[in-house]
Write a protein that holds these residues in place. Sequence first.
Motif, PDB file in Angstrom:
ATOM      1  N   ALA A  84     -17.843  -6.516  -0.667  1.00 13.79           N
ATOM      2  CA  ALA A  84     -18.377  -5.422  -1.484  1.00 13.79           C
ATOM      3  C   ALA A  84     -19.700  -5.805  -2.138  1.00 13.79           C
ATOM      4  O   ALA A  84     -20.526  -4.931  -2.421  1.00 13.79           O
ATOM      5  N   ARG A  85     -19.901  -7.083  -2.345  1.00 13.80           N
ATOM      6  CA  ARG A  85     -21.181  -7.542  -2.908  1.00 13.80           C
ATOM      7  C   ARG A  85     -22.236  -7.757  -1.826  1.00 13.80           C
ATOM      8  O   ARG A  85     -23.333  -8.232  -2.103  1.00 13.80           O
ATOM      9  N   GLY A  86     -21.876  -7.455  -0.579  1.00 13.15           N
ATOM     10  CA  GLY A  86     -22.833  -7.591   0.509  1.00 13.15           C
ATOM     11  C   GLY A  86     -22.879  -8.968   1.130  1.00 13.15           C
ATOM     12  O   GLY A  86     -23.727  -9.229   1.984  1.00 13.15           O
ATOM     13  N   HIS A 100     -25.588  13.146   5.613  1.00 14.54           N
ATOM     14  CA  HIS A 100     -27.023  13.368   5.431  1.00 14.54           C
ATOM     15  C   HIS A 100     -27.571  12.554   4.266  1.00 14.54           C
ATOM     16  O   HIS A 100     -28.770  12.306   4.180  1.00 14.54           O
ATOM     17  N   ALA A 101     -26.685  12.160   3.332  1.00 11.41           N
ATOM     18  CA  ALA A 101     -27.121  11.531   2.086  1.00 11.41           C
ATOM     19  C   ALA A 101     -26.935  10.020   2.073  1.00 11.41           C
ATOM     20  O   ALA A 101     -27.188   9.394   1.040  1.00 11.41           O
ATOM     21  N   ILE A 102     -26.520   9.419   3.185  1.00 13.73           N
ATOM     22  CA  ILE A 102     -26.185   7.985   3.163  1.00 13.73           C
ATOM     23  C   ILE A 102     -27.370   7.142   2.678  1.00 13.73           C
ATOM     24  O   ILE A 102     -27.230   6.287   1.794  1.00 13.73           O
ATOM     25  N   GLY A 103     -28.535   7.358   3.259  1.00 11.91           N
ATOM     26  CA  GLY A 103     -29.700   6.573   2.859  1.00 11.91           C
ATOM     27  C   GLY A 103     -30.071   6.817   1.414  1.00 11.91           C
ATOM     28  O   GLY A 103     -30.373   5.875   0.658  1.00 11.91           O
ATOM     29  N   TYR A 141     -23.880   2.722  -6.501  1.00  7.74           N
ATOM     30  CA  TYR A 141     -22.611   2.202  -5.963  1.00  7.74           C
ATOM     31  C   TYR A 141     -22.874   0.967  -5.114  1.00  7.74           C
ATOM     32  O   TYR A 141     -23.939   0.824  -4.514  1.00  7.74           O
ATOM     33  N   ASP A 142     -21.885   0.090  -5.064  1.00 12.01           N
ATOM     34  CA  ASP A 142     -22.010  -1.147  -4.289  1.00 12.01           C
ATOM     35  C   ASP A 142     -21.639  -0.953  -2.835  1.00 12.01           C
ATOM     36  O   ASP A 142     -22.127  -1.660  -1.955  1.00 12.01           O
ATOM     37  N   VAL A 143     -20.728   0.004  -2.582  1.00 12.32           N
ATOM     38  CA  VAL A 143     -20.189   0.242  -1.241  1.00 12.32           C
ATOM     39  C   VAL A 143     -20.181   1.743  -0.996  1.00 12.32           C
ATOM     40  O   VAL A 143     -19.795   2.518  -1.875  1.00 12.32           O
ATOM     41  N   LEU A 144     -20.594   2.149   0.203  1.00 17.72           N
ATOM     42  CA  LEU A 144     -20.475   3.540   0.615  1.00 17.72           C
ATOM     43  C   LEU A 144     -19.460   3.630   1.748  1.00 17.72           C
ATOM     44  O   LEU A 144     -19.593   2.932   2.756  1.00 17.72           O
ATOM     45  N   GLY A 145     -18.437   4.464   1.564  1.00 22.45           N
ATOM     46  CA  GLY A 145     -17.500   4.739   2.638  1.00 22.45           C
ATOM     47  C   GLY A 145     -18.090   5.769   3.580  1.00 22.45           C
ATOM     48  O   GLY A 145     -18.774   6.702   3.137  1.00 22.45           O
ATOM     49  N   VAL A 146     -17.855   5.606   4.873  1.00 19.57           N
ATOM     50  CA  VAL A 146     -18.359   6.564   5.862  1.00 19.57           C
ATOM     51  C   VAL A 146     -17.210   7.037   6.739  1.00 19.57           C
ATOM     52  O   VAL A 146     -16.261   6.311   6.995  1.00 19.57           O
ATOM     53  N   LYS A 151     -28.994  -2.262   1.500  1.00 20.04           N
ATOM     54  CA  LYS A 151     -28.959  -2.112   0.041  1.00 20.04           C
ATOM     55  C   LYS A 151     -27.536  -2.024  -0.504  1.00 20.04           C
ATOM     56  O   LYS A 151     -27.301  -2.301  -1.676  1.00 20.04           O
ATOM     57  N   VAL A 152     -26.595  -1.587   0.324  1.00 22.45           N
ATOM     58  CA  VAL A 152     -25.190  -1.502  -0.086  1.00 22.45           C
ATOM     59  C   VAL A 152     -24.322  -1.979   1.065  1.00 22.45           C
ATOM     60  O   VAL A 152     -24.773  -2.041   2.211  1.00 22.45           O
TER      61      VAL A 152
END
Length: 361
Positions: A18-20, A262-265, A273-278, A294-295
């Motif tokens: 989650a921290r990349g 459409h908004a992921i970037g 947020y640290d993590v984006l679910g897709v 970046k996330v």
Amino acid sequence: MPAVVFPPLKNDLILRAARGEKTERAPVWVMRQAGRYLPEFRKVRELHDFFTICRTPELARDVTLQPIERYTGLVDASIIFSDILVVPQAMGMEVLMNPGPHFPEPLDTPEDIKKLPQVVDVQKELQYVFDAITLTRQGLNGEVPLIGFTGAPWTLFAYMIEGGGSKTLQKAKTWLFKYPEESKALLKRITDVCVEYLVGQVRAGAQLLQIFDSWAGELSPHDFHEFSYPTLKQISTQVRQRLISEGLDVVPFILFAKGANHAIGFLAENSGYDVLGVDWVVDPAEARAAVKGKVALQGNMDPNVLYGGRGAIEAAVKRMSEGFGKGGGWIANLGHGITPGVDPEDLRWFFQCVQKYSAAA
């Protein structure tokens, strides 16, 4: 009151991802991990209705632990057994589960907002969730981290107005277009409750937080930015500020805005947020490219692949792992919640395939 001391954590894979950070393999869990696909959960449901389980900390703990015990060594996170609709309940609305959610008295017009209490004592109304989190952290004995969660304000708003699930969200969208200022005011009230709720979950022992915007994809890009995004940003900003001010750990934040691909970037750059679910309609490599490192990302196998047999599951996991790549910052998951008819042994195979194919080269 002194802070509760919890057993030391033995598996921090999901926290590092989650921290990349680059991890030895992708951590894995699934949305609705504790639920109806498990025979042991169905046995509990024979004795107790859904919200009784949510409201009884010992029962919520027990069902949260069920998949961890069944899949020991294969799953890297637990998520507290609860429901996003405990927030509307805390705000004074009645919600029944039979089998899906039903509001006997939804909000038909902005005038109905006056029926809701002006002030919500989140600590009092949702104490049962906080107690369940503390009990579950103790019951996990450090095996894996515990995720707390809330529904996103737009998704909760839609349920409160529709009175349940909907294919068109006609009533909720009518509010947005006909009463935009009243809609924003209600969204703000919901957001304020969500902030308090999430801070309380970290106080109680949650080690990550996920925000479920399940109906984000029902909004046009313009309407998502107008009505949903500001609430999501308020949550990430204010929860972080509150955790810092209270001397609590600033845990990783996961946002799952289903369908708002459409908004992921934009979200990677601006949401906090640290993590984006897709979800599964996004190519993993394209999602990686959109967020530009970046996330971290979470997802995204179609849950229905779990009905396709072990060959289909293995092929999909292999493709998914290749798409997200070996660079770390990926939490393997489904692209939405697991559904009730899945064979638990096919889910076991999913976990095993993730361990095999996501291992760092």
